[in-house]
Design a protein around this motif. Structure first.
Motif, PDB file in Angstrom:
ATOM      1  N   PRO A 101      40.704  32.274  41.773  1.00 14.07           N
ATOM      2  CA  PRO A 101      41.618  31.539  40.524  1.00 14.07           C
ATOM      3  C   PRO A 101      41.025  30.487  39.688  1.00 14.07           C
ATOM      4  CG  PRO A 101      41.417  30.712  42.848  1.00 14.07           C
ATOM      5  CD  PRO A 101      40.477  31.922  42.941  1.00 14.07           C
ATOM      6  N   ASN A 102      39.771  30.109  40.088  1.00 13.60           N
ATOM      7  CA  ASN A 102      39.113  28.963  39.099  1.00 13.60           C
ATOM      8  C   ASN A 102      38.285  29.413  38.235  1.00 13.60           C
ATOM      9  OD1 ASN A 102      40.383  26.898  40.591  1.00 13.60           O
ATOM     10  ND2 ASN A 102      39.016  27.361  42.439  1.00 13.60           N
ATOM     11  N   HIS A 103      37.884  30.739  38.171  1.00 19.58           N
ATOM     12  CA  HIS A 103      36.876  31.112  37.231  1.00 19.58           C
ATOM     13  C   HIS A 103      37.664  31.746  35.867  1.00 19.58           C
ATOM     14  CE1 HIS A 103      33.340  32.759  35.393  1.00 19.58           C
ATOM     15  NE2 HIS A 103      32.535  32.245  36.272  1.00 19.58           N
ATOM     16  N   PRO A 104      37.370  31.366  34.570  1.00 22.85           N
ATOM     17  CA  PRO A 104      37.999  31.859  33.367  1.00 22.85           C
ATOM     18  C   PRO A 104      37.909  33.457  33.378  1.00 22.85           C
ATOM     19  CG  PRO A 104      36.217  30.597  32.884  1.00 22.85           C
ATOM     20  CD  PRO A 104      36.093  30.325  34.352  1.00 22.85           C
ATOM     21  N   MET A 105      36.807  33.875  33.885  1.00 20.44           N
ATOM     22  CA  MET A 105      36.461  35.330  33.545  1.00 20.44           C
ATOM     23  C   MET A 105      37.629  36.269  34.261  1.00 20.44           C
ATOM     24  SD  MET A 105      33.050  37.535  34.356  1.00 20.44           S
ATOM     25  CE  MET A 105      32.039  35.819  34.337  1.00 20.44           C
ATOM     26  N   VAL A 106      38.152  35.578  35.438  1.00 18.15           N
ATOM     27  CA  VAL A 106      39.001  36.491  35.969  1.00 18.15           C
ATOM     28  C   VAL A 106      40.379  35.936  36.313  1.00 18.15           C
ATOM     29  CG1 VAL A 106      37.226  37.764  36.995  1.00 18.15           C
ATOM     30  CG2 VAL A 106      37.895  35.910  38.186  1.00 18.15           C
ATOM     31  N   PHE A 148      35.382  43.390  31.242  1.00 22.01           N
ATOM     32  CA  PHE A 148      34.271  43.624  30.799  1.00 22.01           C
ATOM     33  C   PHE A 148      33.846  42.719  29.180  1.00 22.01           C
ATOM     34  CE2 PHE A 148      30.863  45.600  28.115  1.00 22.01           C
ATOM     35  CZ  PHE A 148      30.140  46.387  28.761  1.00 22.01           C
ATOM     36  N   GLN A 149      34.997  42.532  28.666  1.00 22.49           N
ATOM     37  CA  GLN A 149      34.778  41.670  27.276  1.00 22.49           C
ATOM     38  C   GLN A 149      34.823  40.370  27.675  1.00 22.49           C
ATOM     39  OE1 GLN A 149      38.402  43.853  25.353  1.00 22.49           O
ATOM     40  NE2 GLN A 149      37.078  43.287  23.527  1.00 22.49           N
ATOM     41  N   ASN A 150      35.570  40.018  28.956  1.00 23.51           N
ATOM     42  CA  ASN A 150      35.624  38.280  29.401  1.00 23.51           C
ATOM     43  C   ASN A 150      34.160  38.252  29.798  1.00 23.51           C
ATOM     44  OD1 ASN A 150      38.126  38.122  28.850  1.00 23.51           O
ATOM     45  ND2 ASN A 150      38.925  38.284  30.961  1.00 23.51           N
ATOM     46  N   ALA A 151      33.594  39.164  30.650  1.00 25.72           N
ATOM     47  CA  ALA A 151      32.126  38.999  30.774  1.00 25.72           C
ATOM     48  C   ALA A 151      31.197  38.458  29.898  1.00 25.72           C
ATOM     49  CB  ALA A 151      31.700  40.044  32.083  1.00 25.72           C
ATOM     50  N   LEU A 190      29.463  34.811  29.041  1.00 20.53           N
ATOM     51  CA  LEU A 190      28.134  34.597  28.967  1.00 20.53           C
ATOM     52  C   LEU A 190      27.466  34.364  27.456  1.00 20.53           C
ATOM     53  CD1 LEU A 190      26.878  37.738  31.093  1.00 20.53           C
ATOM     54  CD2 LEU A 190      26.622  35.643  31.659  1.00 20.53           C
ATOM     55  N   THR A 191      28.139  34.687  26.725  1.00 23.26           N
ATOM     56  CA  THR A 191      27.511  34.735  25.177  1.00 23.26           C
ATOM     57  C   THR A 191      28.239  33.492  24.359  1.00 23.26           C
ATOM     58  OG1 THR A 191      27.654  37.019  25.050  1.00 23.26           O
ATOM     59  CG2 THR A 191      27.130  35.841  23.041  1.00 23.26           C
ATOM     60  N   LEU A 192      29.542  33.382  24.490  1.00 22.82           N
ATOM     61  CA  LEU A 192      30.267  32.210  23.872  1.00 22.82           C
ATOM     62  C   LEU A 192      30.747  31.254  24.519  1.00 22.82           C
ATOM     63  CD1 LEU A 192      32.356  34.552  21.530  1.00 22.82           C
ATOM     64  CD2 LEU A 192      30.204  33.397  20.928  1.00 22.82           C
ATOM     65  N   LEU A 242      37.549  32.286  24.140  1.00 22.20           N
ATOM     66  CA  LEU A 242      38.311  33.359  23.694  1.00 22.20           C
ATOM     67  C   LEU A 242      38.801  34.143  24.990  1.00 22.20           C
ATOM     68  CD1 LEU A 242      36.287  34.908  20.732  1.00 22.20           C
ATOM     69  CD2 LEU A 242      38.288  33.667  20.686  1.00 22.20           C
ATOM     70  N   ILE A 243      38.488  33.680  26.283  1.00 24.46           N
ATOM     71  CA  ILE A 243      38.824  34.545  27.251  1.00 24.46           C
ATOM     72  C   ILE A 243      40.288  34.483  27.509  1.00 24.46           C
ATOM     73  CG2 ILE A 243      38.634  34.875  29.803  1.00 24.46           C
ATOM     74  CD1 ILE A 243      35.526  34.171  29.378  1.00 24.46           C
TER      75      ILE A 243
END
Length: 537
Positions: free
Chosen positions: A327-332, A462-465, A469-471, A475-476
């Motif tokens: 719940p604390n990670h913006p990727m997921v 996939f795009q979030n990951a 990593l890149t930006l 945008l996530i």
């Protein structure tokens, strides 16, 4: 009398004038200062904080040109108004540094030519009027312009991803450095043309995507910010060295690993190891030589047997529900659930370096278990080893950040060809990385073209990951809230029985209770009336 009428008329005119003045002032103030109540779960009609922060931070004028035809079919009027409202909000936060202009190319041949140069096509739309179907031409494109750079949304088809597309376009035209994402190819896995075409197309809207072939070793170009390794097989030591030194130089690594290989036409799978597992373990990431299954949280899979096609819950396709994501990670943390077919466990290694921080991103439910050794993928088998009581959840993906030790520290640099002694890239091994990140997922199958069509949230992950990593995080949050999947939650057998009972007997029981209450009330009322008559008699 005449004087009263005059005073009344004057008062009325004055009142109308005051009301109009108040309305004008309120409208002028509301251009820049307004409030809105958005009751949707993910605030779908409110600009994200990332977009607001980006717009407030504009330090130069960027232009958004909206090329919409004036005479759109009636079914697109709502879309036209929604786009206008969204851009009004953009302008309110961007202020003088955001210039929004609306033009209809149909009235101007020069504008039509400009649209063609920008890549905004004239589309054909179907109109139904007076029981007749007709076709009309129209423009529905948007261009974001800054200096000599431009980004285009060729056709706006809906509002679901428009904020993400606009914000990403503004960030891209402002960005002075082009971000490059590399895909490892030539390792007997899926290619950018077959298998990964869907995710490649999604990434190309934001990054320059390049193939990385390590068949002849490295090094990997320093232009590459993020390297994606999907379903690798039999990686040579030279390729592993190139990947390791890429990470040591501060490059970001995104690894999707398949624990099994399924021969065509077979339901018996073979164990598969790529060699990348050893390198990841040195980084503190342990990829299990197993398959994770989930008895309660899984997706349906379709199979054929002879002339029959059938679909059934398939424990090998693990569905990760929102409560089982970090719940604390913006990727997921905004994802509503993804599906990982034939996935292995991925967890923090027991001897993970102290300089590495590891976050578990995705987990199974409490009714998961593992298979090792032989892998029978038959969907009709009896999964007798499925747990009946809650167990410890199994980790399926994680993100690691920090300073990583090299897998090749203290080892000789691998050579590509012993006959000529060509080195795998570099003359000296870097033993400690710069601050960087690595993401590892126990399944690559879930992100191939045929799977992301079934499970759109997989593409979002996939795009979030890649974005994380890149930006970074910007945008996530915008993209994740558009991907909403609300699968039915698994309930206990008692819960299912209760739901079934209420569905069958609930309404009849309510009708009977209502009739009984009404009968008793009428009887009491009659009894009271009779008692009153007797008393009066």
């Amino acid at each position: 009398m005449a004087g009263d009428r005059t005073r009344l008329g004057t008062s009325s005119l004055l009142l109308v004038g005051i009301v109009l003045a108040v309305l004008i002032v309120v409208n002028l103030l509301s251009v820049n200062r307004f409030a809105r109540i958005d009751l949707t779960e993910n605030k779908e009609y409110t600009l994200s904080e990332s977009t607001k922060r980006m717009l407030r931070g504009l330090d130069d004028v960027v232009s958004i040109k909206v090329y919409f035809s004036k005479n759109l079919p009636t079914y697109l009027v709502t879309l036209n108004q929604a786009v206008r409202d969204l851009l009004d909000e953009y302008q309110a936060y961007g202020k003088e540094n955001l210039l929004v202009e609306r033009e209809d190319p149909a009235d101007d041949p020069e504008l039509e030519q400009r649209c063609r140069v920008l890549g905004i096509p004239e589309v054909q739309l179907q109109i139904f009027e007076k029981d007749k179907a007709e076709v009309t031409n129209a423009y529905l494109g948007i261009a974001v312009l800054y200096e000599d750079r431009s980004e285009v949304i060729p056709v706006v088809q809906g509002m679901e991803n428009l904020e993400y597309d606009l914000t990403a376009a503004i960030l891209k035209v402002f960005r002075k450095e082009e971000k490059v994402v590399g895909f490892l190819v030539g390792s007997e896995g899926p290619t950018l043309e077959k298998g990964l075409a869907g995710v490649k197309g999604a990434l190309e809207r934001q990054y320059r995507v390049v193939p990385i072939d390590l068949a002849r070793g490295g090094p990997i170009s320093t232009d590459v910010h993020t390297l994606i390794v999907a379903s690798p097989k039999n990686l040579s030591d030279a390729a592993l060295y190139a990947i390791d030194q890429f990470v040591m130089r501060g490059g970001k690594l995104l690894a999707f690993l398949d624990p099994i290989e399924i021969p065509e036409g077979s339901i018996q799978a073979l164990a598969k190891r790529s060699g990348l597992e050893n390198l990841l373990e040195r980084y503190g990431i342990e990829v299990g030589a197993n398959l994770a299954l989930d008895a309660r949280s899984n997706a349906n899979a379709s199979f054929s047997q002879g002339f029959l096609m059938f679909s059934m819950p398939y424990p090998f396709w693990v569905r990760v529900l929102p409560e089982n994501a970090d719940p604390n990670h913006p990727m997921v943390n905004k994802l509503s659930g993804i599906v990982l077919p034939w996935t292995s466990t991925v967890c923090a290694a027991a001897d993970a370096p102290e300089t590495v921080l590891i976050d578990t991103l995705l987990m199974t439910s409490e009714f998961a278990w593992m298979k090792t050794g032989g892998y029978d993928l038959n969907p009709q088998q009896r999964f007798q080893d499925a747990p009946r009581e809650p167990q410890e959840k199994l980790p399926l993906a994680l993100a690691a950040s920090g300073i990583f030790p090299s897998f090749f520290e203290g080892k000789p640099i691998p050579t590509i060809d012993e006959t000529d002694g060509a080195a795998a890239g570099g003359s000296e091994t870097i033993s400690r990385s710069a601050e960087t990140q690595v993401v590892a997922v126990g399944s690559a199958n879930g992100f191939l073209d045929d799977m992301i069509g079934q499970f759109p949230a997989n593409r979002v992950f996939f795009q979030n990951a890649v974005d994380w990593l890149t930006l970074g995080d910007d945008l996530i949050a915008i993209r994740s809230r558009a991907a909403v999947d609300r699968p039915l939650r698994e309930i206990s057998e008692k819960g299912k029985a209760l739901a079934r009972f209420l569905a069958v007997f609930g309404v009849p029981i309510l009708v009977v209770l209502f009739g009984l209450v009404r009968f008793l009330r009428l009887r009491n009322r009659r009894a009271a009336a009779l008692a009153a008559e007797e008393r009066s008699a």
